[in-house]
Scaffold this motif. Sequence first.
Motif, short mmCIF file in Angstrom:
data_model
loop_
_atom_site.label_atom_id
_atom_site.label_comp_id
_atom_site.label_asym_id
_atom_site.label_seq_id
_atom_site.Cartn_x
_atom_site.Cartn_y
_atom_site.Cartn_z
N LEU A 57 -1.73 10.60 1.05
CA LEU A 57 -1.69 9.42 0.16
C LEU A 57 -0.84 8.45 1.34
CD1 LEU A 57 -1.29 10.46 -3.41
CD2 LEU A 57 -3.05 9.30 -2.29
N LEU A 58 0.32 8.81 1.89
CA LEU A 58 1.33 8.21 2.49
C LEU A 58 0.66 7.77 3.98
CD1 LEU A 58 4.63 9.38 1.23
CD2 LEU A 58 3.33 7.32 0.26
N GLU A 81 0.81 -1.27 0.04
CA GLU A 81 0.16 0.17 -0.14
C GLU A 81 0.83 1.34 0.03
OE1 GLU A 81 -0.27 -1.25 4.42
OE2 GLU A 81 0.04 -2.07 2.61
N PHE A 82 2.01 1.31 0.41
CA PHE A 82 2.89 2.39 0.60
C PHE A 82 3.42 2.49 -0.78
CE2 PHE A 82 7.11 4.40 0.98
CZ PHE A 82 6.64 5.58 1.97
N GLN A 83 3.89 1.24 -1.32
CA GLN A 83 4.62 1.43 -2.77
C GLN A 83 3.55 2.00 -3.88
OE1 GLN A 83 7.81 1.15 -3.51
NE2 GLN A 83 7.83 0.74 -1.31
N GLU A 132 1.90 6.91 -6.76
CA GLU A 132 0.72 7.94 -7.00
C GLU A 132 1.44 9.38 -6.98
OE1 GLU A 132 -2.37 9.86 -8.40
OE2 GLU A 132 -2.06 7.84 -8.76
N VAL A 133 2.16 9.53 -5.78
CA VAL A 133 2.85 10.67 -5.33
C VAL A 133 3.84 10.97 -6.58
CG1 VAL A 133 4.53 11.92 -3.81
CG2 VAL A 133 2.50 10.65 -3.15
N ASP A 134 4.76 9.98 -6.96
CA ASP A 134 5.66 10.24 -8.12
C ASP A 134 5.00 10.72 -9.42
OD1 ASP A 134 7.69 9.45 -6.24
OD2 ASP A 134 7.83 7.38 -7.05
N ARG A 135 3.67 9.99 -9.83
CA ARG A 135 2.95 10.56 -10.97
C ARG A 135 2.27 12.01 -10.75
NH1 ARG A 135 1.30 4.89 -10.92
NH2 ARG A 135 -0.43 5.65 -9.57
#
Length: 177
Positions: free
Chosen positions: A118-119, A38-40, A45-48
């Motif tokens: 998100l995290l 779930e973290f990955q 998503e954060v990277d996108r």
Amino acid sequence: MPKIPLVGLVLLALAPAAAAQQRVGHVDSAVILEQMPEFQSAQQEVDRLGERYQAEVDASAREADEAAAEFTAREILYTDEERERALAALADRRQAVDALRRRYFGPEGELFREQQQLLRPAQERLLAAVEAVASEGGYDYVFDRDGDYLFLFAAPANDLTDRVLDELGVGVGSPGR
């Protein structure tokens, strides 16, 4: 005066220290988080989002650069009044690029807020697992080795805050407590 064997003296001297020993453990949260699906997915998503925001900032900066190049190529044709207006418009474009960059990447920017949102669930799940393992294992403190050696867990029995407040003569029910 009775003679106490040297071993007895050592044991007597060490008895208070042995009673005061505390269990301390550590984890590497980066290693753990890397293994949590779930973290990955949240990190992806954060990277996108970061890539999308950066592409928008880059496009806006390119437009400002193109406008500056066009101004430079035609500058000689402008009257003083037109030149002033064009330079003001260029300054406005640069400020807009900087504002967009701050909006997305500033300390309180959108990417930071999205990252927190998100995290957080995975981080809270990790913290709950650390607390469960520490409580089950009888640990008094658990540090995180990743980064700044943060406390992830501290046994409430070791909290000296109220005693220090008493020592200072400050009421335990003081504001901020």
